[in-house]
Design a protein around this motif. Structure first.
Motif, short mmCIF file in Angstrom:
data_model
loop_
_atom_site.label_atom_id
_atom_site.label_comp_id
_atom_site.label_asym_id
_atom_site.label_seq_id
_atom_site.Cartn_x
_atom_site.Cartn_y
_atom_site.Cartn_z
N ARG A 324 0.82 -1.21 0.00
CA ARG A 324 0.00 0.00 0.00
C ARG A 324 0.85 1.26 0.00
NH1 ARG A 324 -5.41 1.13 1.59
NH2 ARG A 324 -5.69 3.24 2.39
N ASP A 325 2.01 1.21 0.61
CA ASP A 325 2.83 2.40 0.80
C ASP A 325 4.23 2.12 0.28
OD1 ASP A 325 3.48 4.92 1.65
OD2 ASP A 325 4.01 4.30 3.67
N SER A 326 4.71 2.90 -0.71
CA SER A 326 6.02 2.61 -1.29
C SER A 326 6.58 3.86 -1.97
CB SER A 326 5.91 1.48 -2.32
OG SER A 326 5.05 1.86 -3.38
N ASN A 327 7.88 3.80 -2.28
CA ASN A 327 8.48 4.88 -3.07
C ASN A 327 8.85 4.33 -4.45
OD1 ASN A 327 10.80 3.38 -2.72
ND2 ASN A 327 11.69 4.78 -1.20
N GLU A 328 9.37 5.20 -5.31
CA GLU A 328 9.64 4.79 -6.69
C GLU A 328 10.71 3.70 -6.76
OE1 GLU A 328 10.45 6.73 -11.11
OE2 GLU A 328 10.75 7.94 -9.31
N ALA A 329 11.73 3.80 -5.91
CA ALA A 329 12.80 2.80 -5.92
C ALA A 329 12.25 1.42 -5.59
CB ALA A 329 13.89 3.19 -4.93
N LEU A 330 11.34 1.35 -4.63
CA LEU A 330 10.74 0.07 -4.27
C LEU A 330 9.90 -0.48 -5.41
CD1 LEU A 330 9.97 -2.20 -2.39
CD2 LEU A 330 8.38 -0.67 -1.21
N LYS A 331 9.15 0.38 -6.08
CA LYS A 331 8.35 -0.07 -7.22
C LYS A 331 9.24 -0.63 -8.33
CE LYS A 331 4.87 3.39 -6.22
NZ LYS A 331 4.91 4.83 -6.15
N LEU A 332 10.32 0.08 -8.62
CA LEU A 332 11.22 -0.38 -9.68
C LEU A 332 11.92 -1.68 -9.30
CD1 LEU A 332 12.73 3.02 -10.86
CD2 LEU A 332 11.23 1.50 -12.17
N SER A 333 12.13 -1.89 -7.99
CA SER A 333 12.79 -3.14 -7.57
C SER A 333 11.92 -4.35 -7.87
CB SER A 333 13.12 -3.08 -6.08
OG SER A 333 11.96 -3.22 -5.27
N ILE A 334 10.59 -4.15 -7.95
CA ILE A 334 9.69 -5.25 -8.28
C ILE A 334 10.03 -5.82 -9.65
CG2 ILE A 334 7.27 -5.84 -8.78
CD1 ILE A 334 6.48 -3.74 -6.68
N PHE A 348 0.54 3.95 -7.58
CA PHE A 348 1.41 4.75 -8.44
C PHE A 348 1.01 6.22 -8.34
CE2 PHE A 348 1.32 0.57 -10.40
CZ PHE A 348 2.66 0.32 -10.65
N GLU A 349 2.02 7.10 -8.34
CA GLU A 349 1.74 8.53 -8.42
C GLU A 349 1.54 8.91 -9.88
OE1 GLU A 349 4.37 11.01 -6.07
OE2 GLU A 349 4.69 9.35 -4.66
N ASN A 350 1.08 10.17 -10.10
CA ASN A 350 0.65 10.56 -11.45
C ASN A 350 1.78 10.61 -12.47
OD1 ASN A 350 1.81 12.80 -10.17
ND2 ASN A 350 0.64 14.26 -11.40
N ASN A 351 3.03 10.66 -12.01
CA ASN A 351 4.17 10.72 -12.94
C ASN A 351 4.86 9.36 -13.11
OD1 ASN A 351 5.16 10.59 -10.36
ND2 ASN A 351 6.82 12.08 -10.68
N GLU A 352 4.17 8.28 -12.74
CA GLU A 352 4.83 6.97 -12.74
C GLU A 352 4.22 5.99 -13.74
OE1 GLU A 352 6.59 6.74 -8.21
OE2 GLU A 352 4.60 5.91 -8.54
N LEU A 353 3.70 6.51 -14.84
CA LEU A 353 3.18 5.62 -15.90
C LEU A 353 4.30 4.75 -16.47
CD1 LEU A 353 0.57 7.65 -17.98
CD2 LEU A 353 0.20 5.48 -16.79
N ASP A 354 5.49 5.31 -16.58
CA ASP A 354 6.62 4.52 -17.11
C ASP A 354 6.98 3.38 -16.16
OD1 ASP A 354 6.84 5.96 -19.43
OD2 ASP A 354 8.40 7.31 -18.68
#
Length: 487
Positions: A324-334, A348-354
């Motif tokens: 539920r709670d994460s930052n961009e680095a954690l998302k990319l680590s997936i 995802f935040e609004n600038n994280e479509l990529d």
């Protein structure tokens, strides 16, 4: 000439309808045999329908159970000026109480409190005890028991032989020690154990009950301003059998060291209101769980660097991930550590479509994803992805096996009917062809299905067999459904 199904065959068919109440109700009306089988299925867990918020339904169940009370119980209640009215003078068609395989003391309490006008605690307590005594005398094989303290009613729980077959126990640590002692003498094959810790004083009898289990599979511990520390040594005998662990709390001093001993863990739910401050998770980041397939953080996560290291060691085997709670680095680590995911929830935040695109490109077995969309109503809060952007990424980059999209809008939907139809056309033209299940999590804002022109498009593509569409309750209800102990 009519053809009658053999009773064994009919039993199996009606068993399959256990979750379909409306069809079961229809089966009651066919004939006596169908009625008897259907009643057995319906009453197996009469409490699961959560019907006691409805006074009409609660009153109906209460009247049925009153009719089943033995004469001595009715006389006792009458003697204590507790007057009950039976719906009919005839004996009940079945012994309904004997059909119960699940006994929820908290639901019995709710039923009695809602059904009796006299709210005196002593009288309510007596009614509760007579009902529980009836269940104890008539249930020959109990599978699930839900027993939490009711501080308004001091109910004595009787020993009865049907407890020998108990496989699921939901309880709190503050129950009388005699209760745990009785169970420890006869219940050694609990499959699932759910304990809510009320205080720091854990009865030795509860520890003994835990240590005597032969094949415990599911363990759920919740502690808010309390601790489960003292039961950890009792878990030693089941460290190789526990496959699902659920931890709930709001305290940073709840120990997690025992988790590393669960060598066959397959599902781990870490639900802490202040999980970021749980430094105990730091030690777990280095532990390898070779069988772990499901990992969920429904509320605040531990520090992202701890989770990233944990995923580096355990992500390869994960099939379901809920963060539920994460930052961009954690998302990319997936994308690096979880290539075999089938189901994902992440915000995802609004600038994280990529980033979403990257996950689709790297997690090629992904079948389902749940995300948030919309603009924050408050100036300092985050905005999330746009529906249009999500639809474009899903249509163009989701893997071949992808078949389920869950969306929760935190603001009114801004998708146009043209963009919605373009998405459905893109999905229709995909190869290989798969039906897309589109799920909207309803909350307080307008979703695209609240507009007539959008619903016409949805129905059109449902009829064409391109999509399946459904809605579910609010996000809070969904989290409780998936992660919290159900009573």
């Amino acid at each position: 000439m009519t053809c009658q199904l053999p009773t064994d065959c009919l039993n199996e068919i009606i068993e399959c309808l256990e979750e379909d109440r409306h069809t079961l109700y229809s089966c009651l009306l066919v004939n006596h045999l169908w009625c008897e089988i259907s009643v057995r299925v319906l009453w197996r867990n009469i409490w699961k329908f959560k019907t006691f918020k409805s006074k009409i339904v609660a009153s109906s169940i209460l009247s049925t159970l009153i009719a089943c009370l033995p004469n001595e119980s009715k006389e006792l209640l009458c003697k204590n000026e507790i007057f009950i009215s039976e719906p009919t003078s005839k004996l009940p068609l079945f012994n309904y109480a004997a059909f119960c395989k699940v006994l929820s003391i908290i639901s019995v309490n709710e039923m009695v409190e809602n059904g009796f006008q006299d709210k005196q605690s002593s009288k309510l307590c007596l009614v509760n005890e007579e009902f529980i005594k009836m269940f104890a005398n008539q249930i020959y094989s109990l599978k699930k028991l839900v027993y939490y303290n009711n501080y308004h009613l001091n109910i004595s729980f009787p020993y009865f032989p049907g407890l020998r077959d108990l496989s699921e126990l939901y309880c709190c640590s503050s129950l009388h020690s005699n209760f745990f002692h009785q169970l420890s003498q006869i219940c050694h094959n609990l499959h699932a154990l759910y304990i809510h810790f009320i205080n720091y004083n854990i009865p030795n009898e509860l520890k003994e009950l835990i240590s005597l289990q032969n094949n415990l599979k599911i363990l759920s511990l919740s502690a808010f301003n309390a601790s489960w520390k003292d039961i950890i040594p009792s878990l030693k005998n089941n460290s190789n059998t526990i496959t699902k662990l659920c931890l709930y709390g709001n305290s940073s001093d709840l120990p997690l060291s025992f988790v590393s001993l669960l060598s066959n863990l397959q599902e781990f739910i870490f639900s802490f209101l202040d999980g970021y401050h749980s430094e105990d998770f730091k030690a777990l980041q280095h532990v390898k769980f070779s069988n772990l397939q499901t990992l969920k953080f429904p509320y605040e996560c531990p520090r992202p660097e701890y989770i990233m290291k944990f995923l580096e060691n355990n992500g390869k085997n994960l099939k379901k991930l809920y963060i539920r709670d994460s930052n961009e680095a954690l998302k990319l680590s997936i994308t690096d550590f979880c290539p075999n995911l089938k189901s994902l929830f992440i915000i995802f935040e609004n600038n994280e479509l990529d980033t979403l695109k990257s996950i689709f490109n790297n997690c090629r077995y992904l079948e389902s994803i749940k995300i948030w969309c919309g603009k924050s109503l408050f100036p300092f809060n985050k905005d999330y992805l746009s529906e249009k952007g999500v639809f474009e990424i899903v249509a163009n980059y989701s893997p071949n096996n992808f078949c389920e999209l869950n969306i929760k809008n935190i603001s009114n939907s801004e998708i146009s009917s043209e963009d919605l139809e373009l998405f459905f056309i893109s999905w229709k033209n995909r190869t290989p062809k798969r039906i897309l299940t589109l799920i909207i999590i309803k909350e307080y804002c307008k979703d695209f299905d609240d507009y007539e022109e959008n619903m016409e498009i949805i129905k059109k593509y449902e009829n064409l067999g391109i999509i399946k569409y459904r809605t579910i309750g609010s996000e809070k209800e969904k989290i409780e459904e998936e992660c919290y102990v159900s009573l």
